[in-house]
Scaffold this active site. Structure first.
Site, short mmCIF file in Angstrom:
data_model
loop_
_atom_site.label_atom_id
_atom_site.label_comp_id
_atom_site.label_asym_id
_atom_site.label_seq_id
_atom_site.Cartn_x
_atom_site.Cartn_y
_atom_site.Cartn_z
N GLY A 8 2.90 10.14 29.35
CA GLY A 8 1.68 10.14 28.52
C GLY A 8 1.03 8.77 28.39
CG ASP B 252 -6.79 0.92 30.21
OD1 ASP B 252 -7.47 1.64 29.44
OD2 ASP B 252 -5.75 0.32 29.83
CE LYS C 231 -5.87 -0.74 26.93
NZ LYS C 231 -4.65 -0.36 27.63
CB VAL D 85 -7.16 -3.84 22.31
CG1 VAL D 85 -6.76 -4.95 23.28
CG2 VAL D 85 -8.66 -3.70 22.27
CE LYS E 266 -8.00 2.79 26.96
NZ LYS E 266 -6.67 3.16 26.62
CB ILE F 147 -0.02 -4.91 19.81
CG1 ILE F 147 1.21 -4.68 20.69
CG2 ILE F 147 -0.12 -6.36 19.37
CD1 ILE F 147 1.21 -5.51 21.97
CD GLU G 170 -5.52 -3.16 15.53
OE1 GLU G 170 -5.28 -3.63 16.66
OE2 GLU G 170 -5.87 -3.86 14.57
CD GLU H 89 -6.78 5.51 29.67
OE1 GLU H 89 -7.74 6.13 29.20
OE2 GLU H 89 -5.90 5.01 28.95
P1 NAP Z 1 -5.48 13.35 26.37
O1 NAP Z 1 -4.03 13.53 26.16
O2 NAP Z 1 -6.08 13.70 27.68
O3 NAP Z 1 -6.23 14.19 25.21
C1 NAP Z 1 -7.63 14.29 25.16
C2 NAP Z 1 -7.98 15.34 24.12
O4 NAP Z 1 -9.39 15.38 23.96
C3 NAP Z 1 -7.53 16.76 24.48
O5 NAP Z 1 -7.08 17.42 23.32
C4 NAP Z 1 -8.80 17.41 25.02
O6 NAP Z 1 -8.86 18.80 24.78
C5 NAP Z 1 -9.87 16.73 24.18
N1 NAP Z 1 -11.15 16.59 24.87
C6 NAP Z 1 -11.42 15.86 25.97
N2 NAP Z 1 -12.73 15.95 26.28
C7 NAP Z 1 -13.28 16.78 25.36
C8 NAP Z 1 -14.59 17.27 25.14
N3 NAP Z 1 -15.61 16.93 25.92
N4 NAP Z 1 -14.79 18.08 24.06
C9 NAP Z 1 -13.77 18.41 23.24
N5 NAP Z 1 -12.50 17.98 23.40
C10 NAP Z 1 -12.28 17.17 24.44
O7 NAP Z 1 -5.92 11.84 26.08
P2 NAP Z 1 -5.12 10.74 25.25
O8 NAP Z 1 -4.11 10.11 26.13
O9 NAP Z 1 -4.73 11.28 23.93
O10 NAP Z 1 -6.27 9.63 25.08
C11 NAP Z 1 -7.32 9.80 24.16
C12 NAP Z 1 -8.07 8.47 24.02
O11 NAP Z 1 -7.17 7.48 23.57
C13 NAP Z 1 -8.66 7.93 25.33
O12 NAP Z 1 -9.85 7.26 25.04
C14 NAP Z 1 -7.60 6.94 25.80
O13 NAP Z 1 -8.15 5.91 26.61
C15 NAP Z 1 -7.16 6.37 24.47
N6 NAP Z 1 -5.84 5.78 24.45
C16 NAP Z 1 -4.78 6.49 24.95
C17 NAP Z 1 -3.51 5.95 24.87
C18 NAP Z 1 -2.31 6.69 25.39
O14 NAP Z 1 -1.21 6.12 25.35
N7 NAP Z 1 -2.44 7.92 25.88
C19 NAP Z 1 -3.34 4.69 24.29
C20 NAP Z 1 -4.45 4.00 23.79
C21 NAP Z 1 -5.69 4.57 23.87
P3 NAP Z 1 -7.78 19.81 25.45
O15 NAP Z 1 -6.48 19.46 24.80
O16 NAP Z 1 -8.24 21.17 25.07
O17 NAP Z 1 -7.81 19.52 26.91
N1 HSE Z 2 -3.55 4.09 29.86
C1 HSE Z 2 -3.41 3.04 28.91
C2 HSE Z 2 -2.26 2.15 29.32
C3 HSE Z 2 -3.17 3.62 27.55
O1 HSE Z 2 -1.48 2.56 30.19
O2 HSE Z 2 -2.16 1.05 28.79
C4 HSE Z 2 -3.18 2.58 26.46
O3 HSE Z 2 -4.45 2.04 26.29
#
Ligand code: NAP
Ligand code: HSE
Length: 436
Positions: free
Chosen positions: A194, A208, A212, A139, A112, A143, A136, A197
């Site tokens: 988890g 954040d 959204k 945000v 986002k 949902i 999707e 951010e």
């Molecule tokens: P995360 O657990 O920190 O995972 C990020 C992944 O991306 C890791 O595998 C990391 O590699 C890899 N990475 C980061 N920068 C990189 C780069 N420059 N080159 C190659 N690989 C790279 O993050 P996440 O929580 O999954 O979130 C991912 C995205 O989804 C973000 O945009 C976040 O805002 C969004 N999001 C997250 C959630 C949630 O609940 N967590 C919900 C909605 C949206 P390594 O594993 O080797 O470090």
């Molecule tokens: N860090 C975000 C949150 C992940 O807590 O809502 C979902 O976008």
């Protein structure tokens, strides 16, 4: 897409294998049979890009996938149909998404921050190329709010959106309210689960939720409200005592993203807000998100679900991927044009709301009169008040009728000028009642 092409597995290049990336892999693995039944074809992760290939993962790399050394190798693989960006951050993600679209690959992302701050040219590029740019998951986690606004409510003129858009903040406020957990402890738990951010400042300072909200405004009204112009207040200054006093008035404090159309102008922002405790939004706890949308035809609808975490977010990423696998036409902005016009914005100081105030007042004659006078001098009408007896300093809490942010600012300046306050005043907006 021809049938023979449809029957080939849809091949994914996955950038990021953290919380969301591994959640997606698990869903694609465990729900293969359902995916085949729904789409008539399989979906496979061919290559995965991470920073540190040796890192221990919560879920194994999918069978048959291989690790990829750099973003350009992922994008230039002719067998890959879709690049799934789950890395987070802005710079590297923007580069990857742009490269992918330029190379004719569909893109699905949960990012986002990227789309709110740098999305406009990417949507334009995707439209020029006739490609999907699915978001999707960006945000409210699991949902299906993007699809709801793009499709389910497409025939409505939307009047307002109010939502709990950040799971981490909601987890913290719910823990502070329910079990009196200190802010820092609740934040640490949200990080361990988890939800947060990589930089949790984005969660707790409201950015954040604002990212959204920017995307929801685009979907609801087909306009671009520049992220940098949104008023944003996070939860870092919400004190346990304000949570308690709000409850005495019959409210829960929630971090709300709000946008409403008034006389052709959009009033929007992210604020800690007092929500009447008989509203559904007040009861949304843990890392759940919820959004109330009002449309001129549908009336009011309420969507509720897990807003963060591996599987809920992976579910939304997979929904976009399945859409591509089925051969659906791209409908990225939800509007016939990709280049959305700028929003007509109501200046935040003109926005009207009722407010909660907490003033730490020196216990001396005339103090209450000075506060009442400052409010009256700026047309602010007090609806109810509580004063708690303490030595020397008395907390004075009151709720007002509707007033503008400009009058609130001026009244507080006047109160400060009298020298009766022993601490910075606290004030929060109160959620307005639903439209009739
Ligand atoms: P995360 O657990 O920190 O995972 C990020 C992944 O991306 C890791 O595998 C990391 O590699 C890899 N990475 C980061 N920068 C990189 C780069 N420059 N080159 C190659 N690989 C790279 O993050 P996440 O929580 O999954 O979130 C991912 C995205 O989804 C973000 O945009 C976040 O805002 C969004 N999001 C997250 C959630 C949630 O609940 N967590 C919900 C909605 C949206 P390594 O594993 O080797 O470090
Ligand atoms: N860090 C975000 C949150 C992940 O807590 O809502 C979902 O976008």
């Amino acid at each position: 897409m021809a049938i023979s092409e449809k029957n080939h597995p849809l091949m994914l290049g996955l950038a990021g294998f953290g919380t969301v990336g591994s959640g997606l892999a698990k869903i694609l693995d465990e729900n293969q049979a359902d995916i085949m039944r729904r789409c008539g074809r399989n979906v496979r992760i061919k290559s995965i890009l991470v920073r540190d290939p040796a890192k221990k993962r919560p879920y194994p790399f999918p069978q048959g996938s291989r690790l990829c050394a750099d973003a350009s190798a992922l994008v230039s693989d002719p067998e890959i149909d879709v690049i799934v960006e789950l890395m987070g951050g802005i710079e590297a993600a923007e580069k990857l998404v742009r490269m992918a679209l330029e190379a004719g690959k569909h893109v699905v992302t949960a990012n986002k921050a990227l789309l709110a701050e740098k999305g406009a040219p990417l949507f334009k590029l995707a439209a020029e190329k006739g490609l999907h740019l699915g978001y999707e998951a960006s945000v409210c986690g699991g949902i299906p709010i993007v699809q709801t606004l793009q499709e389910g409510l497409a025939a409505n003129s939307i009047t307002s959106i109010s939502g709990i858009l950040n799971g981490t903040s909601n987890y913290i406020l719910s823990a502070m309210t329910g079990s009196g957990l200190p802010f820092e402890v609740a934040l640490k738990q949200a990080q361990e689960l988890g939800f947060a951010e990589a930089d949790p400042t984005l969660d707790i300072e409201g950015f954040d939720a604002a990212h959204k909200l920017t995307l929801l405004i685009r979907l609801a009204w087909g306009v671009d409200y520049p992220f940098t112009q949104l008023p944003i207040t996070g939860i870092t200054r919400v004190a346990a005592e304000d949570i308690q006093f709000a409850r005495e008035f019959g409210y829960n404090i929630k971090l709300l993203g709000q946008a409403r159309m008034e006389d052709g102008r959009l009033e929007a922002g992210v604020f800690p807000t007092l929500v009447p405790n008989n509203y559904l939004l007040a009861k949304v706890g843990h890392s759940y998100n919820a959004v109330r949308i009002e449309g001129n035809a549908v009336g009011s609808i309420f969507l509720h679900g897990l807003g963060a975490g591996d599987l809920p977010t992976g579910s939304a990423v997979a929904a976009d991927i399945l859409n591509i696998a089925r051969g659906a036409l791209a409908n990225n902005t939800g509007y016939a044009i990709a280049n959305l016009p700028k929003a007509q914005i109501m200046p935040p100081r003109e926005a009207k709301a009722s407010y909660y105030f907490r003033l730490m007042v020196l216990d001396r004659p005339g103090a209450l009169r000075d506060v009442a006078a400052a409010m009256a001098d700026h047309n602010i009408s007090i609806a109810q008040a509580i004063q708690k007896g303490q030595e020397n300093v008395v907390p004075l809490m009151f709720m007002t009728h509707d007033t503008t942010a400009r009058d609130v600012e001026a009244a507080l300046q006047q109160v400060k000028g009298t020298g009766i306050l022993s601490a910075e005043p606290v004030h929060y907006r109160v959620m307005p009642p639903p439209a009739k």
